[in-house]
Motif scaffolding. Structure first.
Motif, mmCIF file in Angstrom:
data_model
loop_
_atom_site.group_PDB
_atom_site.id
_atom_site.type_symbol
_atom_site.label_atom_id
_atom_site.label_comp_id
_atom_site.label_asym_id
_atom_site.label_seq_id
_atom_site.Cartn_x
_atom_site.Cartn_y
_atom_site.Cartn_z
ATOM 1 N N ARG A 181 -32.956 76.072 9.105
ATOM 2 C CA ARG A 181 -32.448 74.708 8.967
ATOM 3 C C ARG A 181 -33.516 73.806 8.358
ATOM 4 N N VAL A 182 -34.753 73.905 8.861
ATOM 5 C CA VAL A 182 -35.832 73.069 8.333
ATOM 6 C C VAL A 182 -36.121 73.433 6.877
ATOM 7 N N PHE A 183 -36.223 74.718 6.592
ATOM 8 C CA PHE A 183 -36.518 75.132 5.223
ATOM 9 C C PHE A 183 -35.425 74.664 4.260
ATOM 10 N N ALA A 184 -34.170 74.763 4.677
ATOM 11 C CA ALA A 184 -33.080 74.321 3.809
ATOM 12 C C ALA A 184 -33.208 72.833 3.513
ATOM 13 N N ASP A 185 -33.629 72.060 4.509
ATOM 14 C CA ASP A 185 -33.761 70.615 4.323
ATOM 15 C C ASP A 185 -34.888 70.264 3.364
ATOM 16 N N THR A 186 -35.899 71.125 3.265
ATOM 17 C CA THR A 186 -37.019 70.842 2.352
ATOM 18 C C THR A 186 -36.658 71.105 0.901
ATOM 19 N N GLY A 187 -35.657 71.927 0.680
ATOM 20 C CA GLY A 187 -35.303 72.298 -0.683
ATOM 21 C C GLY A 187 -36.118 73.443 -1.254
ATOM 22 N N VAL A 188 -36.955 74.087 -0.434
ATOM 23 C CA VAL A 188 -37.727 75.222 -0.926
ATOM 24 C C VAL A 188 -36.766 76.327 -1.368
ATOM 25 N N ALA A 189 -37.102 77.027 -2.445
ATOM 26 C CA ALA A 189 -36.267 78.141 -2.906
ATOM 27 C C ALA A 189 -36.171 79.187 -1.795
ATOM 28 N N PRO A 190 -34.985 79.607 -1.403
ATOM 29 C CA PRO A 190 -34.845 80.527 -0.260
ATOM 30 C C PRO A 190 -35.630 81.817 -0.408
ATOM 31 N N HIS A 191 -35.770 82.318 -1.646
ATOM 32 C CA HIS A 191 -36.477 83.590 -1.816
ATOM 33 C C HIS A 191 -37.970 83.456 -1.569
ATOM 34 N N LEU A 192 -38.464 82.229 -1.395
ATOM 35 C CA LEU A 192 -39.869 82.017 -1.065
ATOM 36 C C LEU A 192 -40.130 82.066 0.439
ATOM 37 N N VAL A 193 -39.131 82.439 1.218
ATOM 38 C CA VAL A 193 -39.273 82.476 2.675
ATOM 39 C C VAL A 193 -38.745 83.800 3.210
ATOM 40 N N ALA A 194 -39.543 84.429 4.085
ATOM 41 C CA ALA A 194 -39.091 85.588 4.857
ATOM 42 C C ALA A 194 -39.045 85.187 6.325
ATOM 43 N N ILE A 195 -37.941 85.476 6.979
ATOM 44 C CA ILE A 195 -37.809 85.184 8.404
ATOM 45 C C ILE A 195 -38.251 86.426 9.168
ATOM 46 N N GLY A 196 -39.330 86.273 9.929
ATOM 47 C CA GLY A 196 -39.997 87.421 10.531
ATOM 48 C C GLY A 196 -39.567 87.749 11.945
ATOM 49 N N HIS A 197 -40.085 88.873 12.426
ATOM 50 C CA HIS A 197 -39.769 89.409 13.756
ATOM 51 C C HIS A 197 -38.258 89.542 13.951
ATOM 52 N N SER A 198 -37.554 89.844 12.862
ATOM 53 C CA SER A 198 -36.096 90.008 12.931
ATOM 54 C C SER A 198 -35.755 91.421 13.396
ATOM 55 N N TYR A 199 -36.382 91.795 14.498
ATOM 56 C CA TYR A 199 -36.244 93.152 15.050
ATOM 57 C C TYR A 199 -35.122 93.121 16.076
ATOM 58 N N THR A 200 -33.899 93.312 15.594
ATOM 59 C CA THR A 200 -32.720 93.196 16.436
ATOM 60 C C THR A 200 -31.575 93.999 15.825
ATOM 61 N N GLY A 201 -30.646 94.376 16.683
ATOM 62 C CA GLY A 201 -29.429 95.004 16.206
ATOM 63 C C GLY A 201 -28.318 94.010 15.952
ATOM 64 N N ASP A 202 -28.629 92.726 16.029
ATOM 65 C CA ASP A 202 -27.654 91.652 15.830
ATOM 66 C C ASP A 202 -27.359 91.512 14.333
ATOM 67 N N VAL A 203 -26.400 92.284 13.861
ATOM 68 C CA VAL A 203 -26.132 92.334 12.422
ATOM 69 C C VAL A 203 -25.682 90.985 11.891
ATOM 70 N N GLU A 204 -24.914 90.246 12.680
ATOM 71 C CA GLU A 204 -24.446 88.940 12.201
ATOM 72 C C GLU A 204 -25.611 87.995 11.939
ATOM 73 N N TYR A 205 -26.593 87.999 12.818
ATOM 74 C CA TYR A 205 -27.784 87.166 12.593
ATOM 75 C C TYR A 205 -28.521 87.624 11.344
ATOM 76 N N LEU A 206 -28.718 88.931 11.210
ATOM 77 C CA LEU A 206 -29.448 89.447 10.049
ATOM 78 C C LEU A 206 -28.727 89.081 8.752
ATOM 79 N N ARG A 207 -27.413 89.126 8.780
ATOM 80 C CA ARG A 207 -26.655 88.708 7.596
ATOM 81 C C ARG A 207 -26.865 87.224 7.310
ATOM 82 N N GLU A 208 -26.904 86.386 8.355
ATOM 83 C CA GLU A 208 -27.138 84.955 8.157
ATOM 84 C C GLU A 208 -28.409 84.722 7.350
ATOM 85 N N VAL A 209 -29.469 85.435 7.728
ATOM 86 C CA VAL A 209 -30.749 85.274 7.040
ATOM 87 C C VAL A 209 -30.602 85.663 5.575
ATOM 88 N N LEU A 210 -30.014 86.814 5.335
ATOM 89 C CA LEU A 210 -29.885 87.301 3.962
ATOM 90 C C LEU A 210 -28.937 86.441 3.141
#
Length: 310
Positions: A181-210
């Protein structure tokens, strides 16, 4: 193809090879080595860490992205030494973890951006070693307050100015939604950000990030084996959907963690070999193609580090 900054200088991005996007070499607290040097056996730490990296190199690992920030006791010259001794490229980070300096509580996003940009363009810790990535961190509790948000916004601004990407620590993983949410508000290009520690089987969350356009850093392999099967199944699902080129894998391993309390010399296997020796075969068994595994271990970290400069 662009040059990626490492502790030994620039390396063409097409020569990075198999790359882990979220690791550590030496972790302690800011300033501890300066205040209490007698607590540390630096040569023993160097020997141990070098041995782990040599074993990793022999297993096919070429590059690690070390996301140790100043408040985690970042030691650029030690990192340079083990890179020289081991033959493994090490990308060093600017940024801050969960323990930013108390004196900087009132710093603005612009001031944080200036600091991160200096470390990218000039050098870290008074050296000529330039950062090749920015690391930021959030946990819940306490959540993202004014200082945490200023750091996120500063990282986004520095990434926008320099083209060097930002990667995150999350705890639990779901605070990644607030980071996005914060990154989107800054206008930074999304490909310049990796969301880390995404070690989960929660596929819906992982899709949100991608689907937000970010990279996924799934980087706690070997920490919580009880959910590893779920994580591998989630990765297989995402790869089947054609998303492998934005997924990075790593361990978040640190050979020297709280390194003033040493645990003896290195004995194989290295914590840096778990993915290539254990996870890769399990991904294949789960139906992930060799091409998708290569994409996660080679292509995704390369294009992430290239940022907007590729």
């Amino acid at each position: 193809m662009v040059d990626i900054q490492t502790v030994l200088g620039p390396v063409p991005s097409d020569q990075l090879g198999l790359t882990y996007g979220h690791e550590h070499l030496f972790v302690t607290s800011a300033g501890l080595r300066d205040y209490y040097p007698w607590l540390f056996d630096t040569e023993a730490e160097l020997d141990h860490t070098t041995a782990e990296l040599v074993e990793a190199r022999e297993a096919g690992v070429s590059t690690i992205v070390d996301v140790t920030t100043p408040d985690l006791g970042r030691m650029p010259m030690l990192m340079r030494t083990v890179s020289e001794r081991s033959g493994v490229n090490v990308v060093i980070a600017s940024g801050l973890w969960l323990d930013p300096p108390r004196a900087m509580r009132e710093a603005t996003a612009e001031e944080y951006a200036d600091i991160f940009q200096h470390e990218i363009e000039v050098g870290v810790g008074g050296t000529d070693i330039r950062a090749g990535v920015i690391k930021v961190a959030n946990a819940d509790p306490p959540g993202i307050g004014p200082q945490e948000e200023a750091i996120l916004r500063g990282a986004a601004e520095a990434s926008t100015r320099t083209g060097v990407p930002t990667t995150t620590h999350t705890g639990p993983y779901t605070i990644g939604r607030e980071q996005m949410r914060v990154f989107a508000d800054t206008g930074v290009a999304p490909h310049l950000v990796a969301i880390g520690h995404s070690y989960t089987g929660d596929v819906e969350y992982l899709r949100e990030v991608l689907e937000a356009g970010h990279y996924l850093s799934i980087d706690r392999f070997s920490w919580t084996p009880d959910i590893e099967g779920d994580v591998i199944a989630a990765i297989a699902t995402l790869c089947a959907e054609g998303r492998a080129d934005h997924i990075m894998l790593a361990h978040d391993h640190a050979p020297e963690h709280n390194s003033y309390r040493r645990h003896g010399p290195h004995e194989p296997p290295s914590g840096f070999t778990y993915i290539v020796n254990e996870v890769r075969p399990r991904l294949s068994e789960a139906g992930v193609s060799d091409a998708d595994i290569e994409a996660m271990l080679f292509e995704a970290p390369r294009t992430f580090l290239e940022g907007s400069r590729g």
